[in-house]
Design a protein around this motif. Structure first.
Motif, PDB file in Angstrom:
ATOM      1  N   GLU A 149     -28.964 -67.716  45.029  1.00 23.30           N
ATOM      2  CA  GLU A 149     -28.199 -66.605  44.482  1.00 23.30           C
ATOM      3  C   GLU A 149     -28.831 -65.246  44.761  1.00 23.30           C
ATOM      4  OE1 GLU A 149     -31.187 -67.958  41.461  1.00 23.30           O
ATOM      5  OE2 GLU A 149     -29.729 -68.921  42.805  1.00 23.30           O
ATOM      6  N   ARG A 150     -30.066 -65.233  45.299  1.00 25.95           N
ATOM      7  CA  ARG A 150     -30.785 -63.979  45.499  1.00 25.95           C
ATOM      8  C   ARG A 150     -30.833 -63.537  46.953  1.00 25.95           C
ATOM      9  NH1 ARG A 150     -36.241 -62.981  46.543  1.00 25.95           N
ATOM     10  NH2 ARG A 150     -36.582 -65.223  46.551  1.00 25.95           N
ATOM     11  N   LEU A 151     -31.022 -64.460  47.882  1.00 18.32           N
ATOM     12  CA  LEU A 151     -31.158 -64.091  49.286  1.00 18.32           C
ATOM     13  C   LEU A 151     -30.721 -65.236  50.187  1.00 18.32           C
ATOM     14  CD1 LEU A 151     -33.910 -65.616  50.579  1.00 18.32           C
ATOM     15  CD2 LEU A 151     -35.040 -64.003  49.086  1.00 18.32           C
ATOM     16  N   TYR A 152     -30.598 -64.930  51.465  1.00 18.25           N
ATOM     17  CA  TYR A 152     -30.310 -65.965  52.466  1.00 18.25           C
ATOM     18  C   TYR A 152     -30.872 -65.502  53.802  1.00 18.25           C
ATOM     19  CZ  TYR A 152     -26.515 -62.898  54.081  1.00 18.25           C
ATOM     20  OH  TYR A 152     -25.792 -61.834  54.556  1.00 18.25           O
ATOM     21  N   TYR A 153     -31.201 -66.475  54.653  1.00 24.17           N
ATOM     22  CA  TYR A 153     -31.681 -66.152  55.996  1.00 24.17           C
ATOM     23  C   TYR A 153     -31.456 -67.347  56.917  1.00 24.17           C
ATOM     24  CZ  TYR A 153     -35.815 -68.291  53.752  1.00 24.17           C
ATOM     25  OH  TYR A 153     -36.661 -69.103  53.031  1.00 24.17           O
ATOM     26  N   PRO A 154     -31.266 -67.086  58.213  1.00 23.23           N
ATOM     27  CA  PRO A 154     -31.012 -68.169  59.164  1.00 23.23           C
ATOM     28  C   PRO A 154     -32.268 -68.989  59.424  1.00 23.23           C
ATOM     29  CG  PRO A 154     -31.202 -66.081  60.317  1.00 23.23           C
ATOM     30  CD  PRO A 154     -31.220 -65.759  58.853  1.00 23.23           C
ATOM     31  N   LEU A 155     -32.075 -70.284  59.690  1.00 26.26           N
ATOM     32  CA  LEU A 155     -33.179 -71.172  60.033  1.00 26.26           C
ATOM     33  C   LEU A 155     -33.157 -71.515  61.522  1.00 26.26           C
ATOM     34  CD1 LEU A 155     -33.111 -73.635  56.990  1.00 26.26           C
ATOM     35  CD2 LEU A 155     -34.548 -71.613  57.304  1.00 26.26           C
ATOM     36  N   HIS A 156     -32.116 -72.198  61.942  1.00 28.36           N
ATOM     37  CA  HIS A 156     -32.017 -72.613  63.348  1.00 28.36           C
ATOM     38  C   HIS A 156     -30.622 -72.286  63.877  1.00 28.36           C
ATOM     39  CE1 HIS A 156     -35.167 -75.335  61.673  1.00 28.36           C
ATOM     40  NE2 HIS A 156     -35.761 -75.061  62.812  1.00 28.36           N
ATOM     41  N   ALA A 157     -30.522 -72.123  65.179  1.00 28.18           N
ATOM     42  CA  ALA A 157     -29.243 -71.850  65.833  1.00 28.18           C
ATOM     43  C   ALA A 157     -29.251 -72.491  67.213  1.00 28.18           C
ATOM     44  CB  ALA A 157     -29.003 -70.347  65.948  1.00 28.18           C
ATOM     45  N   VAL A 158     -28.164 -73.184  67.541  1.00 25.11           N
ATOM     46  CA  VAL A 158     -28.035 -73.827  68.849  1.00 25.11           C
ATOM     47  C   VAL A 158     -26.625 -73.571  69.387  1.00 25.11           C
ATOM     48  CG1 VAL A 158     -27.943 -76.040  70.081  1.00 25.11           C
ATOM     49  CG2 VAL A 158     -29.726 -75.633  68.373  1.00 25.11           C
ATOM     50  N   PRO A 159     -26.488 -73.035  70.601  1.00 21.52           N
ATOM     51  CA  PRO A 159     -25.148 -72.813  71.155  1.00 21.52           C
ATOM     52  C   PRO A 159     -24.484 -74.136  71.525  1.00 21.52           C
ATOM     53  CG  PRO A 159     -26.825 -72.281  72.789  1.00 21.52           C
ATOM     54  CD  PRO A 159     -27.557 -72.549  71.505  1.00 21.52           C
ATOM     55  N   TYR A 160     -23.192 -74.195  71.274  1.00 23.80           N
ATOM     56  CA  TYR A 160     -22.401 -75.361  71.686  1.00 23.80           C
ATOM     57  C   TYR A 160     -21.995 -75.183  73.139  1.00 23.80           C
ATOM     58  CZ  TYR A 160     -18.145 -78.089  72.409  1.00 23.80           C
ATOM     59  OH  TYR A 160     -17.200 -78.921  72.930  1.00 23.80           O
ATOM     60  N   THR A 161     -22.211 -76.205  73.947  1.00 23.29           N
ATOM     61  CA  THR A 161     -21.859 -76.150  75.361  1.00 23.29           C
ATOM     62  C   THR A 161     -20.620 -76.995  75.615  1.00 23.29           C
ATOM     63  OG1 THR A 161     -24.209 -75.944  75.942  1.00 23.29           O
ATOM     64  CG2 THR A 161     -22.681 -76.495  77.718  1.00 23.29           C
ATOM     65  N   PRO A 162     -19.481 -76.387  75.983  1.00 23.36           N
ATOM     66  CA  PRO A 162     -18.252 -77.151  76.226  1.00 23.36           C
ATOM     67  C   PRO A 162     -18.438 -78.205  77.317  1.00 23.36           C
ATOM     68  CG  PRO A 162     -17.766 -74.817  76.037  1.00 23.36           C
ATOM     69  CD  PRO A 162     -19.255 -74.932  76.088  1.00 23.36           C
ATOM     70  N   ALA A 163     -17.609 -79.232  77.260  1.00 22.70           N
ATOM     71  CA  ALA A 163     -17.751 -80.386  78.158  1.00 22.70           C
ATOM     72  C   ALA A 163     -17.657 -80.008  79.630  1.00 22.70           C
ATOM     73  CB  ALA A 163     -16.693 -81.432  77.813  1.00 22.70           C
ATOM     74  N   ARG A 164     -16.916 -78.954  79.943  1.00 22.65           N
ATOM     75  CA  ARG A 164     -16.724 -78.600  81.361  1.00 22.65           C
ATOM     76  C   ARG A 164     -18.026 -78.208  82.053  1.00 22.65           C
ATOM     77  NH1 ARG A 164     -16.877 -73.697  83.380  1.00 22.65           N
ATOM     78  NH2 ARG A 164     -17.020 -71.854  82.032  1.00 22.65           N
ATOM     79  N   HIS A 165     -19.056 -77.874  81.276  1.00 21.02           N
ATOM     80  CA  HIS A 165     -20.335 -77.496  81.862  1.00 21.02           C
ATOM     81  C   HIS A 165     -21.156 -78.721  82.293  1.00 21.02           C
ATOM     82  CE1 HIS A 165     -20.405 -73.115  80.952  1.00 21.02           C
ATOM     83  NE2 HIS A 165     -19.607 -73.463  79.957  1.00 21.02           N
ATOM     84  N   PHE A 166     -20.700 -79.918  81.956  1.00 27.39           N
ATOM     85  CA  PHE A 166     -21.447 -81.140  82.279  1.00 27.39           C
ATOM     86  C   PHE A 166     -20.749 -81.914  83.393  1.00 27.39           C
ATOM     87  CE2 PHE A 166     -22.444 -80.043  77.919  1.00 27.39           C
ATOM     88  CZ  PHE A 166     -23.823 -80.213  77.858  1.00 27.39           C
ATOM     89  N   PRO A 167     -21.521 -82.536  84.283  1.00 30.59           N
ATOM     90  CA  PRO A 167     -20.925 -83.265  85.412  1.00 30.59           C
ATOM     91  C   PRO A 167     -19.933 -84.340  84.985  1.00 30.59           C
ATOM     92  CG  PRO A 167     -23.294 -83.017  85.715  1.00 30.59           C
ATOM     93  CD  PRO A 167     -22.992 -82.533  84.329  1.00 30.59           C
ATOM     94  N   LYS A 168     -20.208 -85.047  83.885  1.00 29.14           N
ATOM     95  CA  LYS A 168     -19.340 -86.134  83.432  1.00 29.14           C
ATOM     96  C   LYS A 168     -18.528 -85.766  82.199  1.00 29.14           C
ATOM     97  CE  LYS A 168     -22.409 -89.752  85.232  1.00 29.14           C
ATOM     98  NZ  LYS A 168     -23.184 -90.976  84.885  1.00 29.14           N
ATOM     99  N   GLY A 169     -18.433 -84.485  81.915  1.00 25.33           N
ATOM    100  CA  GLY A 169     -17.640 -84.057  80.782  1.00 25.33           C
ATOM    101  C   GLY A 169     -18.170 -84.583  79.458  1.00 25.33           C
ATOM    102  N   LYS A 170     -17.266 -85.019  78.593  1.00 27.74           N
ATOM    103  CA  LYS A 170     -17.665 -85.493  77.276  1.00 27.74           C
ATOM    104  C   LYS A 170     -18.450 -86.805  77.320  1.00 27.74           C
ATOM    105  CE  LYS A 170     -14.028 -83.195  74.634  1.00 27.74           C
ATOM    106  NZ  LYS A 170     -12.918 -83.357  73.660  1.00 27.74           N
TER     107      LYS A 170
END
Length: 293
Positions: A149-170
């Motif tokens: 209730e007093r404060l907040y701050y980020p811990l970790h962050a990871v970008p999501y990479t869409p399937a098209r960026h991978f050779p075999k997709g999903k």
């Protein structure tokens, strides 16, 4: 060994913070770039996600400014380990009495999307961008945040990479859904010894049985929104589905509380029947959810 060259200090008290990361940088240029980047993020400027704004240069026309080019090199070309930098940041937060987390806080899981033109940038794809409320081309990052209730701050962050960026997709071994990333980040917070009473998320995550199952396997209690059409996926006797007050809109949500982790699961709806187990102490008080939550 040659002594390190002095780095131009960051403004005011920011220098004391920046200096705690100096041993993680291998060059004067990196130490200077880190200070300029921090200052750019904290200064009251518009569009602080652009390099020209971070460096205090004119948009577009100032792209070749020396300060902009230094930041460009620092962020995209200079070799450094972002996980070590973030681990040091968390260490400082966890050991400072003013920001140290406690067992009464919660771990908030969410994702944030930003529109991005073109196709060349890493992680770009056509996907749902919650900030815009529509599907568009952009980058989505899954994040965890510690809050009370007093404060907040980020811990970790990871970008999501869409399937098209991978050779075999999903089906590619390297592909991970947002839900898989979120579950991994919850385990990362647990491994970093960040205390919290429960994982909190909206119905984009709460509606997913596999995601809730991963949290249960990790021994993490959770508080999540689920859509009205669903029941509650309850674990053992210490699970509750709290119906909201009379819905003011079709988007009104229901909150699912799971306080105990059991190996066997059952599907339930509604609220605990009379004579059932008592509500957990931390679940007391009114629970409401805004339409569309």
């Amino acid at each position: 060994m040659t002594a390190r060259r002095a780095c131009p200090p960051a403004p005011g008290p920011l220098e004391g913070y920046a200096a705690r990361f100096d041993d993680l940088w291998c060059s004067l240029a990196q130490r200077r770039g880190f200070r300029e980047y921090l200052a750019g993020l904290l200064l009251p400027r518009d569009r602080n996600k652009t390099l020209t704004c971070l460096a205090g240069a004119e948009p577009v026309a100032g792209a070749q400014n020396a300060a902009v080019q230094r930041l460009q090199f620092f962020l995209s070309e200079s070799p450094w380990d972002h996980e070590r930098i973030n681990a040091r940041r968390l260490q400082l937060l966890l050991t400072d009495p003013a920001t140290a987390p406690h067992a009464g806080g919660v771990l908030v899981i969410d994702d944030s999307g930003d529109r991005k033109d073109g196709k060349a940038t890493a992680h770009v794809g056509s996907q749902w961008l919650g900030r815009l409320g529509k599907t568009d081309r952009g980058i989505v990052t899954v994040t965890t945040c510690w809050a009370d209730e007093r404060l907040y701050y980020p811990l970790h962050a990871v970008p999501y990479t869409p399937a098209r960026h991978f050779p075999k997709g999903k089906s590619d071994p390297g592909f991970r859904t947002k839900l898989q990333i979120a579950a991994a980040l919850a385990r990362d917070a647990q491994a970093a010894r960040v205390p919290f009473r429960a994982v909190a998320a909206d119905c984009a995550y709460g509606d997913q049985d596999a995601f809730r199952g991963e949290l249960t396997t990790a021994g993490l209690p959770f508080v999540m929104a689920i859509k009205p059409r669903r029941g509650a996926w309850a674990y053992g006797d210490e699970a509750y589905s709290l119906s909201m007050p009379p819905a003011t809109s079709r988007g009104a949500a229901r909150i699912l509380l799971v306080t105990g982790v059991r190996s066997r699961a059952r599907s339930v709806t509604g609220i605990p029947p009379p004579g059932g187990p008592p509500m957990p102490s931390w679940a007391g008080g009114a629970r409401t959810a805004r339409p569309g939550w």
